[in-house]
Scaffold this motif. Sequence first.
Motif, PDB file in Angstrom:
ATOM      1  N   PHE A   1      -7.439  -0.995   0.617  1.00  0.00           N
ATOM      2  CA  PHE A   1      -6.004  -0.756   0.787  1.00  0.00           C
ATOM      3  C   PHE A   1      -5.114  -1.606  -0.111  1.00  0.00           C
ATOM      4  O   PHE A   1      -3.952  -1.254  -0.340  1.00  0.00           O
ATOM      5  CB  PHE A   1      -5.613  -0.958   2.246  1.00  0.00           C
ATOM      6  CG  PHE A   1      -6.212   0.074   3.174  1.00  0.00           C
ATOM      7  CD1 PHE A   1      -6.051   1.417   2.915  1.00  0.00           C
ATOM      8  CD2 PHE A   1      -6.959  -0.305   4.281  1.00  0.00           C
ATOM      9  CE1 PHE A   1      -6.597   2.384   3.755  1.00  0.00           C
ATOM     10  CE2 PHE A   1      -7.507   0.644   5.128  1.00  0.00           C
ATOM     11  CZ  PHE A   1      -7.323   1.998   4.866  1.00  0.00           C
ATOM     12  N   GLY A   2      -5.611  -2.719  -0.655  1.00  0.00           N
ATOM     13  CA  GLY A   2      -4.791  -3.542  -1.536  1.00  0.00           C
ATOM     14  C   GLY A   2      -4.271  -2.787  -2.749  1.00  0.00           C
ATOM     15  O   GLY A   2      -3.063  -2.834  -3.060  1.00  0.00           O
ATOM     16  N   PRO A   3      -5.139  -2.064  -3.487  1.00  0.00           N
ATOM     17  CA  PRO A   3      -4.646  -1.312  -4.647  1.00  0.00           C
ATOM     18  C   PRO A   3      -3.702  -0.169  -4.280  1.00  0.00           C
ATOM     19  O   PRO A   3      -3.005   0.351  -5.147  1.00  0.00           O
ATOM     20  CB  PRO A   3      -5.945  -0.766  -5.264  1.00  0.00           C
ATOM     21  CG  PRO A   3      -7.008  -1.726  -4.831  1.00  0.00           C
ATOM     22  CD  PRO A   3      -6.624  -2.112  -3.434  1.00  0.00           C
ATOM     23  N   LEU A   4      -3.676   0.215  -3.005  1.00  0.00           N
ATOM     24  CA  LEU A   4      -2.727   1.229  -2.540  1.00  0.00           C
ATOM     25  C   LEU A   4      -1.385   0.599  -2.211  1.00  0.00           C
ATOM     26  O   LEU A   4      -0.326   1.051  -2.673  1.00  0.00           O
ATOM     27  CB  LEU A   4      -3.297   1.943  -1.315  1.00  0.00           C
ATOM     28  CG  LEU A   4      -2.371   2.932  -0.600  1.00  0.00           C
ATOM     29  CD1 LEU A   4      -2.139   4.173  -1.456  1.00  0.00           C
ATOM     30  CD2 LEU A   4      -2.954   3.331   0.760  1.00  0.00           C
ATOM     31  N   THR A   5      -1.394  -0.464  -1.417  1.00  0.00           N
ATOM     32  CA  THR A   5      -0.136  -1.065  -0.960  1.00  0.00           C
ATOM     33  C   THR A   5       0.575  -1.843  -2.061  1.00  0.00           C
ATOM     34  O   THR A   5       1.789  -2.017  -2.008  1.00  0.00           O
ATOM     35  CB  THR A   5      -0.379  -1.997   0.231  1.00  0.00           C
ATOM     36  OG1 THR A   5      -1.244  -3.065  -0.174  1.00  0.00           O
ATOM     37  CG2 THR A   5      -1.030  -1.249   1.388  1.00  0.00           C
ATOM     38  N   ARG A   6      -0.169  -2.326  -3.057  1.00  0.00           N
ATOM     39  CA  ARG A   6       0.442  -3.139  -4.126  1.00  0.00           C
ATOM     40  C   ARG A   6       0.712  -2.340  -5.394  1.00  0.00           C
ATOM     41  O   ARG A   6       1.183  -2.880  -6.380  1.00  0.00           O
ATOM     42  CB  ARG A   6      -0.474  -4.327  -4.474  1.00  0.00           C
ATOM     43  CG  ARG A   6      -0.967  -5.144  -3.285  1.00  0.00           C
ATOM     44  CD  ARG A   6       0.156  -5.809  -2.544  1.00  0.00           C
ATOM     45  NE  ARG A   6      -0.270  -6.457  -1.308  1.00  0.00           N
ATOM     46  CZ  ARG A   6      -0.354  -7.767  -1.130  1.00  0.00           C
ATOM     47  NH1 ARG A   6      -0.040  -8.586  -2.099  1.00  0.00           N
ATOM     48  NH2 ARG A   6      -0.737  -8.266   0.038  1.00  0.00           N
ATOM     49  N   ASN A   7       0.417  -1.055  -5.378  1.00  0.00           N
ATOM     50  CA  ASN A   7       0.514  -0.260  -6.597  1.00  0.00           C
ATOM     51  C   ASN A   7       1.961  -0.075  -7.053  1.00  0.00           C
ATOM     52  O   ASN A   7       2.901  -0.168  -6.260  1.00  0.00           O
ATOM     53  CB  ASN A   7      -0.140   1.107  -6.378  1.00  0.00           C
ATOM     54  CG  ASN A   7      -0.409   1.843  -7.687  1.00  0.00           C
ATOM     55  OD1 ASN A   7      -0.476   1.222  -8.752  1.00  0.00           O
ATOM     56  ND2 ASN A   7      -0.567   3.147  -7.617  1.00  0.00           N
ATOM     57  N   ILE A   8       2.123   0.223  -8.314  1.00  0.00           N
ATOM     58  CA  ILE A   8       3.435   0.542  -8.877  1.00  0.00           C
ATOM     59  C   ILE A   8       3.883   1.900  -8.346  1.00  0.00           C
ATOM     60  O   ILE A   8       3.059   2.725  -7.940  1.00  0.00           O
ATOM     61  CB  ILE A   8       3.364   0.533 -10.421  1.00  0.00           C
ATOM     62  CG1 ILE A   8       4.763   0.396 -11.033  1.00  0.00           C
ATOM     63  CG2 ILE A   8       2.610   1.764 -10.950  1.00  0.00           C
ATOM     64  CD1 ILE A   8       4.731   0.024 -12.511  1.00  0.00           C
TER      65      ILE A   8
END
Length: 550
Positions: free
Chosen positions: A448-455
């Motif tokens: 979920f990190g690359p989802l919540t922190r994405n541009i």
Amino acid sequence: MRSHEAADASPTADRTLGPAARRASCVGLVLAACLATSPTLAVAAEAASAGAAPPSAPPSASTAKGSGAGLDRYYQQRPSWGSCVTGPDDTTGIDLDKAGVQCADVTVPLDYAAPRGRTITVAISRLKATDTRHRIGAILLNTGGPGGPARAYPPTARAAMKEVGARYDIVGFDPRFVGRSTPLDCGWPLGMTWLSAGADRAGFDRQVALQKSLADKCRATGASVLPHISTRNTARDMDVIRGALGERKISYLGYSYGTYLGTVYTQMFPGRHDRMVLDGAINPGDYRPRLLEGAERANEKALSDWAGWAAERHGTYGLGRTRSEVLASVDRVVAASARGPLTIGSGADAFRIDDSQVPLLLFSGIADDTEPARASFGELVSVLVAAAGGAPTTLPAGFAAELRYALRGEGEPTGVQSAIICGDVAAGRDPEQYWRDIERSRTAHPLFGPLTRNINPCAFWDRPREEPTRVTRDASALIVAATGDPRTTYKGSVELRRLLPSSRLLTLEGANRHALYGSYGNTCVDDQVNSYLATGRLPAKDRTCVKESD
């Protein structure tokens, strides 16, 4: 894949509203596209956009009273109530007419700083009080989103309110540029922009190019209105609705993002609200373009809890006999999508999904821990596992329509959610900072990190016209929250309770659910809310309810 806006925040909504209204009624937040009660992908529905920087600020709450600032004509208008049906195929309108709902349009200025300029309309609906002898007043509804329409929601709200519902005029509205209000469509090739950065730098670079193209397309489509799409302007519209209804004060029921809108209203128009219920609250200090940042752990727990449920039903879903085996099946799907797109469905409803989209589908399915929602998500994950193994798949009933909107932008206007958020709070503009945040998040939160922190498109949007609303005034409200809410996490409700000392917090322990009142089926929660709506008295202290056994 069904929806929520409270999202379908309520089972009652399924019996009352058509599919489009249900999709948009998701209560939910969020944020990530009406991700709330939906068993799978609760998609956002009906239109909008935001941005730009201007010369003069709109009038303050003190001047926007309908007695100056050129706003009198808006506050003094009286809605022309009539049928909700807009055409022979308007099944939602037909259902609303049958339920006794009346509809109208309210005229508001596009730009509150120039009230004699261009105007737009906001679609409203009303289910009048039947117990007129004991009428309390009007209650305004917002089902979340951002950008969720609530024009079709009064019958569902009345069912949730039980006996006290007869004492209110229940008023739904589609926020500016949403649903039946003056429309705007960014014309995007997808309906949801909350995507993952994927497994590597190449995937992130594709996201940068995509999100920039979306911002550019929306600007080209709606440049003249984008600067005026914001939560603060929606709050101003709410006060015009209050005035047009002839109400000195108005009560309010808001879910998810609707809690932020309600909080903003209390700050801009102090003293003009009566009873206020905020369900699944957002901490105003955390409201920003990457609104899901910080929710990773709550979502991991919700996914793990679902995996435990699925393990007990291995014979049905075939995902593993233990929690760890089910989670390993999920990991295999994500890894396979990173190697190449997976194909789910067939024919015209065949969708190719990669590692930017799979995490979103997983995220979307875990905001509701009821049995039907978990079963629906189990069906979807079974399809994903089969696709990861290269097997042909058939989508469960109802999923194709949701995916057509979410992944292709078909069937409904696009852009509303991003438009509102981008028009509220300025986003960072350096893609390298986003990449560094994503890389730092991978160790602790690989899914979920690359989802919540994405541009997202906000990185390329024009800067908002106004600064975000700061909470500086106390206000009374009943804040409703589940300890395991994966969308607007419980700590957000706790913080809002601190910011509003006169409020009270009603906590439901043990539930992984976003949006509770009238939809989750917890008697304790529903009774506490309805008691407050009936009497106007908040509990003497914060209260706690416990999840009922399935």
